[in-house]
Design a protein around this motif. Structure first.
Motif, mmCIF file in Angstrom:
data_model
loop_
_atom_site.group_PDB
_atom_site.id
_atom_site.type_symbol
_atom_site.label_atom_id
_atom_site.label_comp_id
_atom_site.label_asym_id
_atom_site.label_seq_id
_atom_site.Cartn_x
_atom_site.Cartn_y
_atom_site.Cartn_z
ATOM 1 N N GLU A 1 -7.631 -1.347 8.856
ATOM 2 C CA GLU A 1 -7.022 -2.609 9.296
ATOM 3 C C GLU A 1 -6.164 -2.385 10.540
ATOM 4 O O GLU A 1 -6.199 -3.174 11.490
ATOM 5 C CB GLU A 1 -6.179 -3.189 8.160
ATOM 6 C CG GLU A 1 -6.078 -4.693 8.171
ATOM 7 C CD GLU A 1 -7.410 -5.386 7.951
ATOM 8 O OE1 GLU A 1 -7.592 -6.479 8.531
ATOM 9 O OE2 GLU A 1 -8.270 -4.853 7.230
ATOM 10 N N ILE A 2 -5.411 -1.299 10.538
ATOM 11 C CA ILE A 2 -4.586 -0.977 11.707
ATOM 12 C C ILE A 2 -5.477 -0.691 12.912
ATOM 13 O O ILE A 2 -5.227 -1.168 14.032
ATOM 14 C CB ILE A 2 -3.680 0.226 11.399
ATOM 15 C CG1 ILE A 2 -2.645 -0.157 10.329
ATOM 16 C CG2 ILE A 2 -2.986 0.723 12.665
ATOM 17 C CD1 ILE A 2 -1.863 1.029 9.786
ATOM 18 N N MET B 1 -8.663 1.844 3.740
ATOM 19 C CA MET B 1 -8.784 0.447 4.158
ATOM 20 C C MET B 1 -7.562 0.017 4.974
ATOM 21 O O MET B 1 -7.692 -0.754 5.944
ATOM 22 C CB MET B 1 -8.931 -0.447 2.930
ATOM 23 C CG MET B 1 -10.219 -0.213 2.145
ATOM 24 S SD MET B 1 -11.716 -0.659 3.041
ATOM 25 C CE MET B 1 -11.669 -2.435 2.910
ATOM 26 N N ASP B 2 -6.393 0.508 4.609
ATOM 27 C CA ASP B 2 -5.187 0.202 5.391
ATOM 28 C C ASP B 2 -5.312 0.775 6.807
ATOM 29 O O ASP B 2 -4.936 0.124 7.796
ATOM 30 C CB ASP B 2 -3.950 0.782 4.705
ATOM 31 C CG ASP B 2 -3.591 0.058 3.416
ATOM 32 O OD1 ASP B 2 -4.101 -1.058 3.197
ATOM 33 O OD2 ASP B 2 -2.821 0.627 2.617
ATOM 34 N N ALA B 3 -5.841 2.001 6.893
ATOM 35 C CA ALA B 3 -6.031 2.620 8.206
ATOM 36 C C ALA B 3 -7.054 1.854 9.038
ATOM 37 O O ALA B 3 -6.901 1.705 10.258
ATOM 38 C CB ALA B 3 -6.469 4.077 8.034
ATOM 39 N N ARG C 1 -14.044 -7.470 4.155
ATOM 40 C CA ARG C 1 -14.129 -6.078 4.612
ATOM 41 C C ARG C 1 -15.099 -5.290 3.728
ATOM 42 O O ARG C 1 -14.841 -4.142 3.346
ATOM 43 C CB ARG C 1 -12.749 -5.418 4.626
ATOM 44 C CG ARG C 1 -11.694 -6.140 5.460
ATOM 45 C CD ARG C 1 -11.982 -6.069 6.950
ATOM 46 N NE ARG C 1 -10.841 -6.536 7.723
ATOM 47 C CZ ARG C 1 -10.768 -7.740 8.302
ATOM 48 N NH1 ARG C 1 -11.785 -8.588 8.208
ATOM 49 N NH2 ARG C 1 -9.695 -8.087 8.989
ATOM 50 N N GLN D 1 -7.741 2.620 -0.819
ATOM 51 C CA GLN D 1 -6.754 1.705 -0.245
ATOM 52 C C GLN D 1 -6.121 2.296 1.007
ATOM 53 O O GLN D 1 -5.875 1.590 1.988
ATOM 54 C CB GLN D 1 -5.671 1.376 -1.271
ATOM 55 C CG GLN D 1 -4.773 0.220 -0.845
ATOM 56 C CD GLN D 1 -5.557 -1.054 -0.637
ATOM 57 O OE1 GLN D 1 -6.145 -1.579 -1.571
ATOM 58 N NE2 GLN D 1 -5.577 -1.559 0.596
ATOM 59 N N SER D 2 -5.880 3.601 0.987
ATOM 60 C CA SER D 2 -5.333 4.261 2.173
ATOM 61 C C SER D 2 -6.304 4.138 3.343
ATOM 62 O O SER D 2 -5.900 3.847 4.481
ATOM 63 C CB SER D 2 -5.051 5.726 1.862
ATOM 64 O OG SER D 2 -4.633 6.423 3.018
ATOM 65 N N ARG E 1 -6.212 5.058 -4.682
ATOM 66 C CA ARG E 1 -5.307 5.503 -3.629
ATOM 67 C C ARG E 1 -6.076 5.865 -2.362
ATOM 68 O O ARG E 1 -5.706 5.459 -1.261
ATOM 69 C CB ARG E 1 -4.495 6.707 -4.110
ATOM 70 C CG ARG E 1 -3.468 7.199 -3.089
ATOM 71 C CD ARG E 1 -2.754 8.449 -3.556
ATOM 72 N NE ARG E 1 -3.689 9.570 -3.701
ATOM 73 C CZ ARG E 1 -4.046 10.091 -4.875
ATOM 74 N NH1 ARG E 1 -3.548 9.595 -5.997
ATOM 75 N NH2 ARG E 1 -4.897 11.096 -4.917
#
Length: 336
Positions: A28-29, A24-26, A56, A21-22, A18
């Motif tokens: 990407e944005i 990595m999502d940030a 990444r 992934q959180s 969690r």
């Protein structure tokens, strides 16, 4: 079992999954925002490789290194953005130097536009990385500057080639430590530093990053010969076609010629010629895929991955350490 990160890295700890992934999502944005320009054309060219995807790998290492401190520290995501922007910028420049046509399974920027656009786009990404880095403090700026100096030095050493007294294989490993290992090492160091990890932990993670970075590039050397191009996103045998010495061909040169093996003799003959045409290139690629030097290269790659794993031994056991150890396995699996 949850899968996160490059190479299908498996992470079995739900909390770690969690958190990573959180993050990595940030990242990407933030990457998408970082490459936006008031000039629409620049936004298009700067977004080109981001939209093409990629592993990444460097941001992932930032996130995993941050697990040894405060993962929610405000500098962690920006540090990951800095190292990925720097990496992307080098890819634009590399493709110009290599005259590459494909990158990450898509047309390279220089082939889609031209060399000047690709070079200037790389420069633009460096400038955006510097803007993000400036907010992370003077120590982070110094670390990134040192890593960038090593990266450029590695590229220059590769371009200049080994001197008459240099061992070609040692020279090549020095090039990899600079070109690839330096930025991956600083990815781990910045992740740990921004998260407030203890200095001895930060040092271990940085050393691990350099070693796994070298293993990562050696695995690419093997894939350039052994794969069909889907794994690397590049045309197989690119280095071979361009006469670039990598681990398999360097190891072959260290092996004595087998006078009783026509395939060995033919391969050595081909490697001393121009392989830019499809027919000799294809023949050399087929012969090298069957040559013992390729298996030797696989073993060398595994050795570097195991050395990276051993560096982690002093760290406290836990999900983050296990994930970093898993990356050593993942690098090895790529060569199979």
């Amino acid at each position: 079992m949850t899968v996160v990160g490059p190479f299908g890295l498996s992470v079995q700890d739900r909390d770690l999954t969690r958190d990573v992934q959180s993050g990595m999502d940030a990242v990407e944005i933030a990457l998408t925002e970082a490459v936006k320009s008031d000039v629409p054309f620049i936004t298009v060219t700067a977004s080109h490789l981001i939209e093409a995807g990629g592993k990444r790998f460097r941001p992932l290492l930032v996130m995993l290194a941050a697990q040894f401190g405060d993962t929610n520290a405000p500098g962690v995501v920006p540090a990951a953005v800095v190292v990925e922007l720097t990496h992307l910028a080098t890819l634009y420049h590399d493709d110009v130097m290599d005259e590459a046509l494909v990158r990450r399974g898509a047309p390279s920027a220089n082939s889609r536009w031209d060399n000047s656009v690709a070079i200037l786009t790389g420069d633009f990404l460096f400038s955006r990385a510097s803007q993000v880095l400036a907010d992370l403090g003077p120590e982070a700026v110094r670390l990134q500057a040192d890593a960038f100096e090593r990266l450029v030095t590695g590229q220059i050493l590769e371009t200049a080639g080994p001197g008459p007294e240099d061992d070609p294989l040692h020279h090549y490993l020095d090039v990899l430590a600079g070109k690839t290992g330096s930025l991956i090492a600083v990815s781990c160091r910045l992740g740990a530093l921004m998260a407030g990890a203890e200095p001895w932990v930060t040092d271990i993670l940085s050393a691990y990053g350099e070693r796994i970075g070298i293993a990562f590039q050696l695995a690419d050397d093997v894939l350039d010969i052994a794969s069909d191009g889907h794994e690397s996103g590049k045309t197989p045998g690119t280095d071979l076609r361009e006469g670039v010495q990598t681990l398999p061909t360097l190891l072959l040169q260290q092996m004595p010629a087998d006078e009783s093996d026509p395939a060995d003799l033919r391969l050595r003959e081909l490697l001393g010629t121009d392989l830019s045409d499809d027919e000799p290139h294809g023949e050399a690629l087929r012969l090298l895929r069957r040559h013992p030097a390729l298996e030797h290269a696989r073993r060398e790659t595994l050795r570097h991955a195991e050395e990276a794993r051993a560096l982690l031994d002093p760290l406290p056991d836990g999900a983050a350490k296990a994930a970093l150890q898993g990356l050593c396995d993942a690098v090895a699996i790529r060569t199979m």
